[in-house]
Design a protein around this motif. Structure first.
Motif, PDB file in Angstrom:
ATOM      1  N   SER A  47       0.835  -1.193   0.000  1.00  0.00           N
ATOM      2  CA  SER A  47       0.000   0.000   0.000  1.00  0.00           C
ATOM      3  C   SER A  47       0.876   1.251   0.000  1.00  0.00           C
ATOM      4  O   SER A  47       1.836   1.329   0.780  1.00  0.00           O
ATOM      5  CB  SER A  47      -0.910  -0.012   1.236  1.00  0.00           C
ATOM      6  N   GLU A  49      -1.099   0.785  -3.815  1.00  0.00           N
ATOM      7  CA  GLU A  49      -0.802  -0.008  -5.005  1.00  0.00           C
ATOM      8  C   GLU A  49      -0.437   0.883  -6.192  1.00  0.00           C
ATOM      9  O   GLU A  49       0.160   0.410  -7.157  1.00  0.00           O
ATOM     10  CB  GLU A  49      -1.998  -0.889  -5.361  1.00  0.00           C
ATOM     11  N   PHE A  50      -0.848   2.141  -6.117  1.00  0.00           N
ATOM     12  CA  PHE A  50      -0.483   3.106  -7.161  1.00  0.00           C
ATOM     13  C   PHE A  50      -0.168   4.430  -6.497  1.00  0.00           C
ATOM     14  O   PHE A  50      -0.881   4.884  -5.596  1.00  0.00           O
ATOM     15  CB  PHE A  50      -1.624   3.290  -8.170  1.00  0.00           C
ATOM     16  N   LEU A  61       6.155   3.097   0.852  1.00  0.00           N
ATOM     17  CA  LEU A  61       5.318   1.940   0.549  1.00  0.00           C
ATOM     18  C   LEU A  61       5.317   1.014   1.764  1.00  0.00           C
ATOM     19  O   LEU A  61       6.361   0.774   2.373  1.00  0.00           O
ATOM     20  CB  LEU A  61       5.835   1.177  -0.672  1.00  0.00           C
ATOM     21  N   CYS A  63       4.535  -2.768   3.152  1.00  0.00           N
ATOM     22  CA  CYS A  63       4.380  -4.179   2.772  1.00  0.00           C
ATOM     23  C   CYS A  63       3.940  -4.960   4.012  1.00  0.00           C
ATOM     24  O   CYS A  63       4.627  -4.929   5.037  1.00  0.00           O
ATOM     25  CB  CYS A  63       5.701  -4.713   2.234  1.00  0.00           C
ATOM     26  N   ASP A 104       7.653  -0.432 -11.474  1.00  0.00           N
ATOM     27  CA  ASP A 104       6.964  -1.480 -10.720  1.00  0.00           C
ATOM     28  C   ASP A 104       7.809  -1.866  -9.521  1.00  0.00           C
ATOM     29  O   ASP A 104       9.027  -2.036  -9.633  1.00  0.00           O
ATOM     30  CB  ASP A 104       6.714  -2.709 -11.596  1.00  0.00           C
ATOM     31  N   THR A 119       2.351  -6.251  -5.920  1.00  0.00           N
ATOM     32  CA  THR A 119       2.995  -5.299  -6.827  1.00  0.00           C
ATOM     33  C   THR A 119       2.367  -3.920  -6.711  1.00  0.00           C
ATOM     34  O   THR A 119       1.142  -3.790  -6.611  1.00  0.00           O
ATOM     35  CB  THR A 119       2.890  -5.783  -8.287  1.00  0.00           C
ATOM     36  N   ALA A 120       3.202  -2.902  -6.723  1.00  0.00           N
ATOM     37  CA  ALA A 120       2.751  -1.513  -6.773  1.00  0.00           C
ATOM     38  C   ALA A 120       3.403  -0.833  -7.971  1.00  0.00           C
ATOM     39  O   ALA A 120       4.463  -1.249  -8.431  1.00  0.00           O
ATOM     40  CB  ALA A 120       3.117  -0.771  -5.487  1.00  0.00           C
ATOM     41  N   ARG A 121       2.753   0.209  -8.462  1.00  0.00           N
ATOM     42  CA  ARG A 121       3.325   0.995  -9.561  1.00  0.00           C
ATOM     43  C   ARG A 121       3.455   2.445  -9.114  1.00  0.00           C
ATOM     44  O   ARG A 121       2.526   3.014  -8.528  1.00  0.00           O
ATOM     45  CB  ARG A 121       2.459   0.918 -10.817  1.00  0.00           C
TER      46      ARG A 121
END
Length: 231
Positions: A47, A49-50, A61, A63, A104, A119-121
């Motif tokens: 979180s 994710e974008f 981020l 995890c 990514d 996965t996050a971008r």
């Protein structure tokens, strides 16, 4: 014949190492389902994710996972790492100086020998400049041409033409999936009514970045009467 271990010594060894398992095996047993037949399912989340940031910014981020005793967790990315914070079931990573247009990031957690990922971008956004050409009158139709230059990410862009406070035309470019900045041109032709003449016309670019909205617009231009130049 070689000597044999006394039975009492074997019993003592068994008592000192009950089950013959290591700490790693005992850890794995906690992650197994009833009866220890197979690993219990666990989830991994990242979180946000974008995320969309201005070039050169940093982002955090998080995890997290439902594994009670993970064997290990890591973050896989080409971005530069900063600080790391952690707690029960989660690790937060700081990523510095984000300049890649699209990156990514993988969060990996291993539990009882099984590795899962999320996965996050991360996008570095650029709103671009908005230029509206003078309208062209051909017959009874006006043609408007709007340019949005060096904008990213194009797939999150909406371009809108307005006359006064009214929307003439709007288009979303969500079908574009490119990972580089681009120049966008929107062309629209329409018939103007008498009360539309000399109304200010503007072009607007809007990036909808998962909650963050970035807007930019052109200078206003008026619709000319035949034989007169637009202002």
């Amino acid at each position: 014949m070689g000597s044999l271990f006394p039975l009492s010594l074997l019993v003592l060894l068994a008592a000192a190492y009950p089950g013959g398992g290591s700490a790693r095996r005992r850890r794995a047993a906690r992650a197994q389902g009833p009866g220890g037949s197979s690993p219990a399912p666990f989830w991994v989340r990242i979180s946000p994710e974008f995320a969309a940031v201005r070039p050169g910014s940093s982002v955090w981020l998080n995890c997290s996972s439902s594994c009670p005793l993970p064997d290990g967790s890591s973050l896989r990315t080409q971005l530069r790492r900063g600080q790391t914070l952690n707690g029960t079931g989660w690790v937060s990573y700081q990523l510095l100086d984000v300049r890649a247009w699209s990156s990514d990031v993988l969060c990996l957690v291993t539990c009882a020998g099984e590795t899962r990922r999320a996965t996050a971008r991360i996008n570095a956004y650029k709103p671009g400049s908005v230029i509206l050409e003078p309208p062209v009158l051909a017959g009874s139709e006006y043609t408007l041409r709007c340019h949005v230059t060096h904008v990213f990410p194009v797939g999150f862009l909406v371009v809108t033409l307005r006359r006064g406070g009214q929307v003439i035309y709007s288009e979303s470019l969500e079908r574009f999936k490119g990972l580089d900045p681009a120049n966008v041109t929107l062309t629209h032709a329409f018939r103007a009514r008498p009360h539309d003449l000399w109304q200010p016309v503007t072009c607007h670019a809007r990036l909808n970045l998962d909650g963050l909205v970035v807007r930019s617009s052109s200078a206003p231009i008026t619709l000319p009467v035949r034989g007169e130049a637009p202002l």
